[in-house]
Design a protein around this motif. Structure first.
Motif, mmCIF file in Angstrom:
data_model
loop_
_atom_site.group_PDB
_atom_site.id
_atom_site.type_symbol
_atom_site.label_atom_id
_atom_site.label_comp_id
_atom_site.label_asym_id
_atom_site.label_seq_id
_atom_site.Cartn_x
_atom_site.Cartn_y
_atom_site.Cartn_z
ATOM 1 N N PRO A 42 -27.747 0.706 -71.548
ATOM 2 C CA PRO A 42 -27.998 0.074 -70.251
ATOM 3 C C PRO A 42 -27.183 0.631 -69.088
ATOM 4 N N ASP A 43 -26.225 1.509 -69.391
ATOM 5 C CA ASP A 43 -25.369 2.023 -68.322
ATOM 6 C C ASP A 43 -25.835 3.364 -67.770
ATOM 7 N N ARG A 44 -27.036 3.797 -68.157
ATOM 8 C CA ARG A 44 -27.521 5.083 -67.662
ATOM 9 C C ARG A 44 -29.043 5.049 -67.507
ATOM 10 N N HIS B 46 -23.042 8.063 -64.973
ATOM 11 C CA HIS B 46 -23.573 9.000 -65.973
ATOM 12 C C HIS B 46 -24.863 9.640 -65.479
ATOM 13 N N PRO B 47 -25.131 10.885 -65.859
ATOM 14 C CA PRO B 47 -26.435 11.485 -65.542
ATOM 15 C C PRO B 47 -27.530 10.811 -66.363
ATOM 16 N N PRO B 48 -28.775 10.892 -65.924
ATOM 17 C CA PRO B 48 -29.883 10.335 -66.715
ATOM 18 C C PRO B 48 -30.014 11.047 -68.059
ATOM 19 N N LEU B 49 -30.683 10.367 -68.981
ATOM 20 C CA LEU B 49 -30.984 10.962 -70.288
ATOM 21 C C LEU B 49 -32.473 11.265 -70.349
ATOM 22 N N LEU B 50 -32.811 12.548 -70.514
ATOM 23 C CA LEU B 50 -34.191 12.986 -70.712
ATOM 24 C C LEU B 50 -34.469 13.015 -72.209
#
Length: 274
Positions: free
Chosen positions: A56-58, A32-36
Motif C-alpha cells: 500500500p505504500d507504493r 518509492h517508485p511505482p512497481l511495473l
C-alpha cells in the motif's frame, strides 16, 4: 492485513494496440517508485490484485496482454521487443520515468527483457518462478502439458483436478485464485506462447544493471529451482531466495513471506556501485 483497493482501469492505445491497464494509488504521494508488474501467461489483471493491495505504500501498474483479460485480441503476433516498447510508452504517458519491475513465470521473461531494453527506466528487478528463456531446465512433462492447455482458465473442474500437478507444493488460497481468473481468448493465449519462442536472455544477463531479487519455489514442477540458480549465476550481484514446499504459485501459498521479501528488497537503499 491489507485492505482490498479498487484500481483505476483504463484502455490505452499504444503502438496501434488497445491494452487494458490498471493502476493502484497512482496519484498518491510516495517515497518509492511505482512497481511495473508483468503477469504469467494467460493471467489477467485481477490475478495479481492481492499483491498490489499488499504493497500500500507504493504505486502499482500492470496491463493485460493482447487477448487476455480485458485487452482485445491481437490482430498480428507480437514479441518481447514490441511489448517492452508498449510498456515504456505507458510509463511515459503516466509520468513514471523510473520504476521497479517485477515479473512472474512468463512475465519474468518479459521483466528481464524490459530491464535490458529500457535499463534507464529500471531501478530494481524482481524475478519470480521464471527462467532465462529457451536455455532453461524444463519442468515435469505432466505439469508442462497441462500448463500449455488453456482449459485451466476455462474449465474450473480441470483446474481443480490438476491444480497440484500444475502448481505443486502447498495449495492454500487455491479457491480465491481460481475465482480471480478470466480465460484468455484462444488467439490471445496462442500469441502469448509464440511471443517467447526462440527467446533467451542468457547471453546478455551479465550486462543487466538493475539490482535483482530472484524468488523460486523448491517444489516447482513447471520451473524447477535450478533455473533460478542459473539466473543468479548470470546476473551480477543478484540475490536468490527459495521457498520450501513452494510450487509455481508460491506467491499465493507463501504470501506473507513473499510480501515481506518484496518490501525489504524494494525499500532498502540501492547498493553502492563498486
Amino acid at each position: 492485513m491489507a485492505i482490498s483497493e479498487s484500481p483505476e482501469f483504463t484502455v490505452e492505445q499504444v503502438g496501434g494496440r488497445d491494452l487494458r491497464v490498471a493502476r493502484w494509488r497512482w496519484d498518491q504521494p510516495s517515497e518509492h517508485p511505482p512497481l511495473l508488474f508483468f503477469n504469467g501467461i494467460g493471467a489477467n489483471i485481477e490475478a495479481v490484485a492481492p499483491l498490489a493491495d499488499a504493497l500500500p505504500d507504493r504505486a502499482f501498474i500492470t496491463f493485460d496482454m493482447p487477448g487476455v483479460g480485458g485487452s482485445p485480441d491481437p490482430l498480428v503476433p507480437y514479441n518481447p521487443f514490441l511489448m517492452s516498447w508498449h510498456a515504456s510508452d505507458l510509463l511515459e504517458r503516466f509520468g513514471a520515468p523510473l520504476v521497479d519491475v517485477m515479473g512472474v513465470s512468463w512475465g519474468g521473461a518479459m521483466a528481464q527483457h524490459f530491464a535490458l531494453q529500457h535499463s534507464g527506466q529500471v531501478r530494481k528487478l524482481v524475478l519470480a518462478a521464471t527462467t532465462a528463456g529457451m536455455l532453461m531446465v524444463p519442468g515435469k512433462l505432466a505439469a508442462l502439458s497441462k500448463m500449455a492447455d488453456p482449459r485451466r482458465y476455462v474449465d474450473p473442474a480441470f483446474m481443480e483436478q490438476h491444480f497440484r500437478t500444475l502448481y505443486g507444493g502447498l495449495t492454500g488460497g487455491k479457491d480465491e485464485h481460481i475465482s480471480r481468473l478470466k480465460p484468455p481468448s484462444p488467439r490471445g493465449y496462442l500469441y502469448q506462447l509464440l511471443c517467447m519462442i526462440g527467446w533467451t536472455s542468457a547471453p546478455v544477463l551479465p550486462f543487466l544493471k538493475a539490482e535483482t531479487l530472484i524468488m523460486m519455489g523448491e517444489e516447482d514442477a513447471i520451473v524447477p529451482l535450478i533455473n533460478g540458480k542459473i539466473l543468479k549465476t548470470l546476473i551480477p550481484g543478484s540475490r536468490l531466495e527459495t521457498f520450501p514446499d513452494g510450487g509455481h504459485l508460491f506467491m499465493l501459498t507463501h504470501k506473507d513471506r513473499t510480501v515481506a521479501l518484496l518490501r525489504e528488497f524494494l525499500s532498502e537503499t540501492q547498493a553502492a556501485a563498486a
